[in-house]
Design a protein around this motif. Sequence first.
Motif, mmCIF file in Angstrom:
data_model
loop_
_atom_site.group_PDB
_atom_site.id
_atom_site.type_symbol
_atom_site.label_atom_id
_atom_site.label_comp_id
_atom_site.label_asym_id
_atom_site.label_seq_id
_atom_site.Cartn_x
_atom_site.Cartn_y
_atom_site.Cartn_z
ATOM 1 N N VAL A 150 0.851 -1.193 0.000
ATOM 2 C CA VAL A 150 0.000 0.000 0.000
ATOM 3 C C VAL A 150 0.885 1.241 0.000
ATOM 4 C CG1 VAL A 150 -1.725 1.307 1.300
ATOM 5 C CG2 VAL A 150 -1.881 -1.175 1.175
ATOM 6 N N GLY A 151 0.617 2.155 -0.939
ATOM 7 C CA GLY A 151 1.408 3.378 -1.063
ATOM 8 C C GLY A 151 0.604 4.618 -0.722
ATOM 9 N N VAL A 152 1.252 5.782 -0.812
ATOM 10 C CA VAL A 152 0.615 7.070 -0.538
ATOM 11 C C VAL A 152 -0.448 7.356 -1.602
ATOM 12 C CG1 VAL A 152 1.058 9.562 -0.313
ATOM 13 C CG2 VAL A 152 2.698 7.921 0.592
ATOM 14 N N ASP A 153 -1.512 8.056 -1.230
ATOM 15 C CA ASP A 153 -2.651 8.430 -2.080
ATOM 16 C C ASP A 153 -3.482 7.238 -2.552
ATOM 17 O OD1 ASP A 153 -2.221 11.128 -1.850
ATOM 18 O OD2 ASP A 153 -0.940 11.238 -3.630
ATOM 19 N N GLU A 154 -3.361 6.097 -1.886
ATOM 20 C CA GLU A 154 -4.199 4.931 -2.224
ATOM 21 C C GLU A 154 -5.405 4.912 -1.307
ATOM 22 O OE1 GLU A 154 -3.094 0.766 -3.130
ATOM 23 O OE2 GLU A 154 -1.059 1.558 -3.129
ATOM 24 N N ASP A 155 -6.556 4.544 -1.868
ATOM 25 C CA ASP A 155 -7.758 4.371 -1.057
ATOM 26 C C ASP A 155 -7.771 2.950 -0.509
ATOM 27 O OD1 ASP A 155 -8.680 6.916 -1.484
ATOM 28 O OD2 ASP A 155 -9.924 6.378 -3.205
ATOM 29 N N ILE A 156 -8.028 2.835 0.808
ATOM 30 C CA ILE A 156 -8.124 1.518 1.443
ATOM 31 C C ILE A 156 -9.418 1.453 2.239
ATOM 32 C CG2 ILE A 156 -5.611 1.204 1.600
ATOM 33 C CD1 ILE A 156 -5.856 1.884 4.612
#
Length: 187
Positions: free
Chosen positions: A168-174
Amino acid sequence: MPKINGNEIRGGNVLEHNGGLWVAVKVDHVKPGKGGAFAQVEMKNLRNGSKLNERFRSADKVERVRLEQKDQQFLYETDGMLTFMDTETYEQIELPADLLGDRRPFLQDGMVAVVEFHESEALNATLPQKVVCKVVETEPVIKGQTASKSFKPAVLDNGVRIMVPPFVGVDEDIIVDTESMEYSERA
């Protein structure tokens, strides 16, 4: 209201006890070597939040209260009070923000929550179990590290810190589970 025996109390039951409304937070059924069995019940007052530990024998009768549940849309927060609106009647109610505790940051504008009522008095609010959040800060993705069961810290758009998988990276929706406050899946 139906009366139940002391040994029928379960976690989550709402009881009328000593003139107040209490929710059973934790219930332990104890069978001592000597004497009769009893239920050790940890209760929380729905109106003022105070806690109480009480013993109920199987012969004791307590009144179980059924709360009416309605979907309410969250509008805004002012002075520590959350304002919800009934989507059918457009009636507005207010609940204290500290009622949600640690889950307060997950409440988003326009979100539909379940509000529990007792005789038209709003007592509690429950958030949806899964909420979509955006990751705003985390360590960069490292190639080859995705196979292990390791987790890394991340900060969400609502300021909450949780642990996420390495891919999971930055600016990802989880999707976050609001009950356990843990990563559930990618959105």
